[in-house]
Design a protein around this motif. Structure first.
Motif, PDB file in Angstrom:
ATOM      1  N   GLN A 138    -147.792 -31.225  36.119  1.00 13.18           N
ATOM      2  CA  GLN A 138    -146.873 -30.971  35.002  1.00 13.18           C
ATOM      3  C   GLN A 138    -146.895 -32.167  34.040  1.00 13.18           C
ATOM      4  O   GLN A 138    -146.007 -32.995  34.044  1.00 13.18           O
ATOM      5  N   PRO A 139    -147.953 -32.261  33.209  1.00 11.51           N
ATOM      6  CA  PRO A 139    -148.032 -33.378  32.262  1.00 11.51           C
ATOM      7  C   PRO A 139    -146.859 -33.335  31.284  1.00 11.51           C
ATOM      8  O   PRO A 139    -146.356 -32.258  30.957  1.00 11.51           O
ATOM      9  N   HIS A 140    -146.406 -34.494  30.854  1.00  9.36           N
ATOM     10  CA  HIS A 140    -145.271 -34.531  29.922  1.00  9.36           C
ATOM     11  C   HIS A 140    -145.574 -35.472  28.759  1.00  9.36           C
ATOM     12  O   HIS A 140    -146.543 -36.240  28.774  1.00  9.36           O
ATOM     13  N   LEU A 141    -144.691 -35.406  27.758  1.00  9.18           N
ATOM     14  CA  LEU A 141    -144.955 -36.067  26.479  1.00  9.18           C
ATOM     15  C   LEU A 141    -144.953 -37.587  26.583  1.00  9.18           C
ATOM     16  O   LEU A 141    -145.699 -38.253  25.860  1.00  9.18           O
ATOM     17  N   SER A 186    -146.055 -39.555  28.979  1.00 10.86           N
ATOM     18  CA  SER A 186    -147.384 -40.006  29.411  1.00 10.86           C
ATOM     19  C   SER A 186    -148.426 -39.751  28.332  1.00 10.86           C
ATOM     20  O   SER A 186    -149.301 -40.586  28.071  1.00 10.86           O
ATOM     21  N   TYR A 187    -148.318 -38.585  27.659  1.00 13.41           N
ATOM     22  CA  TYR A 187    -149.274 -38.232  26.611  1.00 13.41           C
ATOM     23  C   TYR A 187    -149.252 -39.270  25.485  1.00 13.41           C
ATOM     24  O   TYR A 187    -150.295 -39.737  25.014  1.00 13.41           O
ATOM     25  N   LEU A 236    -147.715 -29.371  20.757  1.00 12.58           N
ATOM     26  CA  LEU A 236    -147.401 -30.237  21.901  1.00 12.58           C
ATOM     27  C   LEU A 236    -146.075 -29.872  22.568  1.00 12.58           C
ATOM     28  O   LEU A 236    -145.628 -30.567  23.482  1.00 12.58           O
ATOM     29  N   GLU A 277    -145.231 -27.743  24.687  1.00  9.18           N
ATOM     30  CA  GLU A 277    -145.278 -27.477  26.129  1.00  9.18           C
ATOM     31  C   GLU A 277    -145.185 -28.762  26.948  1.00  9.18           C
ATOM     32  O   GLU A 277    -144.882 -28.732  28.143  1.00  9.18           O
ATOM     33  N   LEU A 278    -145.436 -29.913  26.298  1.00 10.27           N
ATOM     34  CA  LEU A 278    -145.319 -31.201  26.992  1.00 10.27           C
ATOM     35  C   LEU A 278    -143.869 -31.692  27.061  1.00 10.27           C
ATOM     36  O   LEU A 278    -143.584 -32.699  27.714  1.00 10.27           O
ATOM     37  N   THR A 332    -141.047 -31.089  28.804  1.00 12.05           N
ATOM     38  CA  THR A 332    -140.807 -30.378  30.061  1.00 12.05           C
ATOM     39  C   THR A 332    -139.318 -30.112  30.274  1.00 12.05           C
ATOM     40  O   THR A 332    -138.455 -30.704  29.608  1.00 12.05           O
TER      41      THR A 332
END
Length: 479
Positions: free
Chosen positions: A387-390, A392-393, A411, A413-414, A416
């Motif tokens: 579950q990547p999130h913003l 970290s992005y 973006l 969907e990031l 969460t």
């Protein structure tokens, strides 16, 4: 673009002829009946029956528990007058007309705030009048309700010029009266006086604007209006303390009883607004519950937070000096948050740093109402393949983002569910904080307390502060 109105007469003509002719007619006719020595039940009924919608709403209010506790069903205006009184029905008709005329469209924040304050002033004034007058309490209510009718009418019907004034009033250091005169070509007070004169409300005007300060009715209106304004600063504010003493002296009751009367009137206002079909105003009337008082004060403070260019420039200058002087980390972060919050006008700001061996983000510094809980509650895993999130992005891509605008929709969907639960929903800024090439964490900011949209100038300032903070931290690491 709609034609601009400039000057007192132009606004009176526009409001009476194009925007509020129905309200003007009802207010005039209902006031005329109060002046007549022998106004009949039928005359009052005739005024209200001209408008089927108004009649229905007056009957609905007349059947409410507030006005009709016995709950004897009222089906006609004449029956309403018999059961709840001529003056009460007249007051209801005027109040409902004002609400219908101004709140039918999508009402702007300024209008709702002012109308809530007007109802609060009206209830306070009427209840104060009950101590010192044997009659005319309804006149006092209406005088306080219409005390700022010019400003109410402008925010309700001003169109593009209302948008223009709203923008002007958000500028730092603006003088409200000068901004109003610049946009309208007159003042709100002059517009109110002009409207009440054109509506032939001579007695109402004299009560509302104090032509005889010694008159108990005038004093009741004045106190009601000032209490409604001071309540926005808090029930324990210095202004309220002064007014409690004045009310006690005026009515002959103790200061404790005077404050109790004021608080009970505030509670009553919520019932009155809901009864009149203006329930959306209830949350804007200062609450008397201690927890709710605290919450409302925080929300008002957030609404009032405006960018301050001098603070912003000073903070940027200070960070620049700290980068060259290698200042300590505490001072760097204090300057960063002050610049973003007090300078750029961002209501909530958080620096989340990589912690626990760089395995998760934790809130390190926060500013803004309601953010203290983030220091304990906010944490996100630094890396989460499933579950990547913003956060970290942003750190991985070295990119500052303005979320909630079309350019960043891809973006979304990031953002969460854990992020939404911790931070809420809406626009926000987010950027990586780097000391040279070393990853420190992520900076986050929003204006969700008031719900105001973020602005381009704020994003530019946000990026600049992020970059300067990185330079300061990099210089510090090389000491």
């Amino acid at each position: 673009m709609a034609e601009r109105s400039v000057g007192l007469q132009a606004w009176i003509d526009r409001l009476n002829q194009a925007e509020l002719p129905a309200l003007a007619a009802v207010v005039q006719d209902l006031h005329r009946l109060s002046q007549a020595d022998r106004a009949s039940v039928q005359q009052l009924a005739d005024v209200l029956l001209r408008d089927a919608s108004l009649t229905a709403k007056v009957l609905r209010v007349g059947n409410s528990v507030y006005y009709n506790p016995s709950q004897e069903t009222i089906r006609t205006i004449s029956r309403a007058i018999v059961l709840i009184g001529f003056d009460n029905v007249r007051l209801i008709g005027m109040s409902v007309s004002l609400i219908d005329s101004l709140l039918t469209k999508v009402p702007r924040e300024q209008l709702q705030m002012l109308l809530a304050r007007s109802f609060h002033a009206a209830v306070q004034a009427r209840n104060i009048a009950g101590y010192v007058l044997t009659k005319h309490q309804e006149e006092v209510f209406i005088a306080a309700l219409l005390n700022q009718v010019g400003e109410l009418a402008f925010w309700g019907c001003g169109g593009e010029q209302a948008d223009e004034l709203a923008d002007a009033l958000e500028q730092p250091g603006v003088v409200e009266e000068e901004a109003v005169r610049q946009v309208l070509g007159t003042s709100f007070r002059q517009l109110t006086m002009g409207l009440v004169k054109s509506w032939n409300l001579g007695e109402i005007a004299s009560l509302a604007h104090g032509s005889n300060p010694a008159d108990p009715a005038v004093r009741a209106v004045n106190l009601g209006v000032r209490i409604s304004e001071a309540a926005l600063e808090g029930w324990d504010s210095p202004a309220m303390e002064v007014l409690v003493k004045q009310l006690a002296e005026f009515t002959g009751i103790s200061s404790e009883d005077a404050l109790k009367q004021i608080l009970e009137s505030a509670e009553e206002t919520v019932k009155v607004a809901a009864t009149f079909g203006a329930s959306k105003l209830c949350s804007l009337i200062p609450n008397t519950d201690p927890e709710q008082i605290k919450l409302q004060q925080q929300e008002r403070k957030a609404r009032l937070l405006q960018p301050d260019l001098l603070v912003l420039q000073q903070a940027l200058q200070d960070l620049g000096m700290l980068a060259s002087q290698k200042g300590d980390v505490g001072l760097i972060l204090d300057t960063l948050l002050k610049g973003l919050h007090d300078g750029a006008g961002l209501e909530r700001v958080m620096l989340a740093v990589l912690a626990d061996g760089q395995t998760r983000f934790r809130a390190k510094r926060v500013v803004g109402d309601g953010t203290q809980s983030w220091l304990n509650d906010f944490q996100l895993p630094a890396s989460q393949a499933e579950q990547p999130h913003l956060f970290s992005y942003v750190l991985r891509n070295r990119e500052a983002l303005w979320m909630g605008v079309p350019a960043s929709y891809n973006l979304n969907e990031l953002v969460t569910l854990p992020m939404r639960q911790l931070l809420g929903q809406g626009m926000f800024f987010i950027a990586p904080v780097l000391a040279g090439t070393r990853e420190i964490g992520v900076l986050y900011a929003d204006c969700r307390l008031s719900g105001r949209a973020l602005k381009h100038e704020q994003f530019v300032a946000f990026q600049r502060f992020t970059q300067l903070t990185g330079r300061c931290l990099d210089a510090l690491s090389k000491r």
